[in-house]
Each structure stands twice: as C-alpha cells, then as structure tokens.
Design an enzyme around this catalytic site. Structure first.
Site, short mmCIF file in Angstrom:
data_model
loop_
_atom_site.label_atom_id
_atom_site.label_comp_id
_atom_site.label_asym_id
_atom_site.label_seq_id
_atom_site.Cartn_x
_atom_site.Cartn_y
_atom_site.Cartn_z
N LYS A 248 10.99 4.27 0.91
CA LYS A 248 12.21 4.67 0.20
C LYS A 248 12.34 3.95 -1.15
O LYS A 248 12.58 4.57 -2.17
CB LYS A 248 13.46 4.38 1.05
CG LYS A 248 13.49 5.12 2.39
CD LYS A 248 14.74 4.80 3.20
CE LYS A 248 14.85 3.36 3.65
NZ LYS A 248 13.80 2.91 4.60
N ARG B 106 23.21 5.48 7.24
CA ARG B 106 22.30 5.15 8.32
C ARG B 106 22.92 5.42 9.69
O ARG B 106 22.27 5.16 10.70
CB ARG B 106 21.93 3.67 8.25
CG ARG B 106 20.63 3.39 7.49
CD ARG B 106 20.46 1.88 7.41
NE ARG B 106 19.08 1.47 7.38
CZ ARG B 106 18.45 1.05 6.29
NH1 ARG B 106 19.03 1.01 5.12
NH2 ARG B 106 17.19 0.65 6.36
N ARG C 84 4.31 -6.17 3.00
CA ARG C 84 5.26 -5.95 1.88
C ARG C 84 5.62 -7.26 1.19
O ARG C 84 5.87 -8.26 1.82
CB ARG C 84 6.54 -5.30 2.41
CG ARG C 84 7.66 -5.27 1.37
CD ARG C 84 8.66 -4.19 1.61
NE ARG C 84 9.48 -4.41 2.79
CZ ARG C 84 10.42 -3.54 3.20
NH1 ARG C 84 10.65 -2.43 2.52
NH2 ARG C 84 11.11 -3.80 4.28
N ARG D 25 10.29 -10.69 2.42
CA ARG D 25 11.66 -10.63 2.93
C ARG D 25 11.75 -11.34 4.27
O ARG D 25 10.88 -11.20 5.10
CB ARG D 25 12.10 -9.17 3.08
CG ARG D 25 12.81 -8.64 1.87
CD ARG D 25 12.99 -7.14 1.91
NE ARG D 25 13.63 -6.65 3.13
CZ ARG D 25 13.94 -5.36 3.32
NH1 ARG D 25 13.69 -4.48 2.37
NH2 ARG D 25 14.51 -4.97 4.43
N ARG E 134 14.87 -3.17 14.11
CA ARG E 134 15.21 -2.17 13.08
C ARG E 134 14.72 -0.78 13.47
O ARG E 134 15.38 0.21 13.19
CB ARG E 134 14.62 -2.59 11.73
CG ARG E 134 15.49 -3.67 11.06
CD ARG E 134 14.67 -4.61 10.22
NE ARG E 134 14.20 -4.04 8.99
CZ ARG E 134 13.17 -4.51 8.30
NH1 ARG E 134 12.50 -5.56 8.73
NH2 ARG E 134 12.81 -3.95 7.17
P1 ADP Z 1 11.36 1.15 2.45
O1 ADP Z 1 12.22 0.98 1.23
O2 ADP Z 1 11.45 2.52 3.04
O3 ADP Z 1 11.60 0.09 3.49
P2 ADP Z 1 9.15 0.34 0.70
O4 ADP Z 1 9.23 1.31 -0.42
O5 ADP Z 1 9.61 -1.04 0.46
O6 ADP Z 1 9.85 0.98 2.02
O7 ADP Z 1 7.63 0.34 1.21
C1 ADP Z 1 7.22 -0.51 2.28
C2 ADP Z 1 5.86 -1.12 1.94
O8 ADP Z 1 4.85 -0.10 1.99
C3 ADP Z 1 5.78 -1.73 0.55
O9 ADP Z 1 4.93 -2.84 0.63
C4 ADP Z 1 5.13 -0.62 -0.31
O10 ADP Z 1 4.36 -1.15 -1.37
C5 ADP Z 1 4.24 0.08 0.71
N1 ADP Z 1 4.17 1.54 0.52
C6 ADP Z 1 5.16 2.39 0.16
N2 ADP Z 1 4.74 3.67 0.15
C7 ADP Z 1 3.42 3.65 0.52
C8 ADP Z 1 2.41 4.66 0.70
N3 ADP Z 1 2.69 5.96 0.51
N4 ADP Z 1 1.19 4.25 1.07
C9 ADP Z 1 0.92 2.94 1.29
N5 ADP Z 1 1.82 1.95 1.13
C10 ADP Z 1 3.07 2.28 0.75
P1 ADP Z 2 14.31 -1.18 4.71
O1 ADP Z 2 13.75 -1.20 3.31
O2 ADP Z 2 13.50 -1.99 5.64
O3 ADP Z 2 14.58 0.21 5.21
P2 ADP Z 2 16.87 -1.95 3.55
O4 ADP Z 2 16.49 -2.81 2.42
O5 ADP Z 2 17.31 -0.56 3.24
O6 ADP Z 2 15.71 -1.94 4.65
O7 ADP Z 2 18.01 -2.65 4.39
C1 ADP Z 2 17.84 -3.99 4.87
C2 ADP Z 2 18.89 -4.29 5.92
O8 ADP Z 2 20.20 -4.17 5.35
C3 ADP Z 2 18.91 -3.33 7.11
O9 ADP Z 2 17.98 -3.70 8.13
C4 ADP Z 2 20.36 -3.49 7.59
O10 ADP Z 2 20.53 -4.70 8.29
C5 ADP Z 2 21.11 -3.60 6.27
N1 ADP Z 2 21.53 -2.28 5.78
C6 ADP Z 2 21.06 -1.62 4.69
N2 ADP Z 2 21.65 -0.42 4.56
C7 ADP Z 2 22.52 -0.31 5.59
C8 ADP Z 2 23.42 0.70 6.04
N3 ADP Z 2 23.54 1.86 5.38
N4 ADP Z 2 24.15 0.46 7.16
C9 ADP Z 2 24.05 -0.71 7.83
N5 ADP Z 2 23.21 -1.70 7.48
C10 ADP Z 2 22.45 -1.51 6.37
#
Ligand code: ADP
Ligand code: ADP
Ligand code: ZN
Length: 216
Positions: free
Chosen positions: A13, A88, A127, A160, A171
């Site tokens: 995302k 979420r 990550r 993180r 999660r």
């Molecule tokens: P989210 O915001 O959904 O938690 P991130 O964008 O932070 O996910 O991506 C999670 C990890 O995977 C990061 O280390 C990112 O660089 C990597 N990543 C994201 N998209 C891809 C992809 N299409 N292929 C391989 N690695 C990816």
């Molecule tokens: P990821 O990239 O792993 O999907 P985020 O950075 O979006 O995680 O969120 C990190 C943490 O912040 C989540 O695991 C949750 O604890 C909290 N969080 C983020 N967005 C929300 C939401 N919409 N509702 C509740 N908790 C949230």
C-alpha cells in the site's frame, strides 16, 4: 479523485501510494504514518495508539475515526484524497461514508492489493522504512541507492518495531477478521477492484494506473 488503498500488512500500500501520488496530486492520508508521527512526538494520541500498534492490534475505532475526520475536514481534501490503511473495519467504513458525503467527496474507487501470507512474511521481514518521510524500502526487493539511506530525504532507514513475526501474525488475524469483510462492503457498492500484488512494483502500478484512468 477519492481513492482508498486496501490490502493486508506488507501488500504494498505504502509503496504504491508513492507512485499514485506522482501520478495524481492528492493528499496522502495514511493512518499508520499519522499514528507513527504521533508516537514520535509523544502526543496523547501517540501514547494511546502505541500500546495497540506494538502488539499488532488495531487502534480503537473511535480514536481512528476521530483522527481521519479531522484530517478530511482540512482544505486540501476538497480536491480529493488517497486513503492508505483506512478504513480497516466496518464501523470505520460506515463512518467514512458519512464523512465523505459531508465534504462532497464520495469514495470513487477502492483498490484492493492481494498477496498471500508467504509473500507478506518475506516483505515485512525485509522492510526498512524512512522515519522522516515514511517511504518504504526492502533488503532484497527495493534497495535504496545508498545502503541504509532514504533516496527521497537522506534520512537513515529503520526497521519498524511492529515488523516482527509475532506482531505480523496478530496483524494478519486482524486483517482476516476485521478488514477483509470490507472487500464485500465495497464490492456491494460497486467500488472494489482487486490487483495482483505478487507482481513486481512497476507491474502492480501499471494495473493500478489502468483503474485510475477508468475513474479519471
Ligand atoms: P504496506 O504499506 O501494504 O504494509 P509496503 O508498501 O510498506 O506495504 O511494502 C512492504 C514491503 O514490501 C516493503 O519493504 C516494500 O519495499 C516491499 N514491496 C512492496 N511492493 C512490492 C512488490 N510488488 N514486490 C516486492 N516487494 C514489494
Ligand atoms: P501496514 O503497513 O503494515 O499495513 P500501517 O502502517 O498501515 O500498517 O499501520 C500500522 C498500525 O497502525 C496497524 O497495525 C494498526 O495498529 C494501526 N492502524 C493503522 N491504520 C489503522 C486503522 N485504520 N484502524 C486501526 N488501526 C490502524
Ligand atoms: Zn525519507
């Protein structure tokens, strides 16, 4: 454009948000980034959110909805928004329906990035993020130009605290039980479009771009 990005933790995302923002300039609203900023600044919101986030639990709806309500009421959202990681839960999605109507910016597109658990584990464990601007990198899949340094702002990358396997398991449960039902919620409104998040970063963006062009 009024867009939501959805998907399990690690689906991409944040990564795709960076690309979407280069393509359409709208405010990026990441509740995860907002909570991390509040934690860094030790605000009351940060202190409350921290307990949940470190354990991998969702922050309670009242708190999260209040935060997004405040953000969406800012002037820049009059031109649209990219919501990343919100909603979420079903109550959050219901609250957003009301908020979006209030600002005359109804949700137009929900992009659901799909990925399986094996891939999510690899992505989360490798990550590395920029504590300053929030950009995401990966030890194998997305290396910064200089080892350990953010390309965008030069800050030192960190892992993180909630990117542990224990927290990821919690999660993923939260995603299955609380967030996944949103796919049907938005499908019933005719808004949910899924993309295969297992493809490479540019290929996923290519698919997203097609969806954006249909709405534009
Ligand atoms: P989210 O915001 O959904 O938690 P991130 O964008 O932070 O996910 O991506 C999670 C990890 O995977 C990061 O280390 C990112 O660089 C990597 N990543 C994201 N998209 C891809 C992809 N299409 N292929 C391989 N690695 C990816
Ligand atoms: P990821 O990239 O792993 O999907 P985020 O950075 O979006 O995680 O969120 C990190 C943490 O912040 C989540 O695991 C949750 O604890 C909290 N969080 C983020 N967005 C929300 C939401 N919409 N509702 C509740 N908790 C949230
Ligand atoms: Zn940075």
């Amino acid at each position: 454009m009024n867009i939501i990005l959805m998907g399990p933790p690690g689906a991409g995302k944040g990564t795709q948000s960076e690309k979407i923002l280069e393509y359409c300039s709208i405010p990026h609203i990441s509740t995860g980034d907002m909570f991390r900023e509040a934690i860094k600044n030790k605000t009351p919101l940060g202190l409350e959110a921290q307990n949940y986030i470190t354990k991998g639990l969702l922050v309670p709806d009242e708190v999260t909805i209040g935060l997004v309500k405040e953000r969406l009421s800012k002037d820049d959202c009059k031109n649209g928004y990219l919501l990343d990681g919100f909603p979420r839960t079903i109550p959050q999605a219901e609250a957003l329906q009301v908020l979006a109507k209030e600002i005359s910016r109804p949700v137009e597109l929900v992009i659901n990035i799909e990925a399986d658990k094996d891939e999510l584990v690899k992505r989360i464990s490798g990550r590395r993020v920029c504590p300053q601007c929030g950009n995401s990198y990966h030890l194998q899949f997305k290396l910064p130009k200089t080892d350990g340094i953010c390309d965008a702002c030069g800050s030192e990358l960190i892992q993180r605290k909630d990117d542990t396997i224990e927290s990821l398991n919690v999660r993923l449960d939260a995603y299955e039980n609380q967030t996944k039902p949103l796919i049907d919620f938005y499908a019933n409104l005719g808004l949910c479009k899924s993309v295969n998040g297992l493809k490479s970063i540019p290929d996923v963006f290519n698919d997203i771009q097609k969806l954006l062009d249909e709405v534009k």
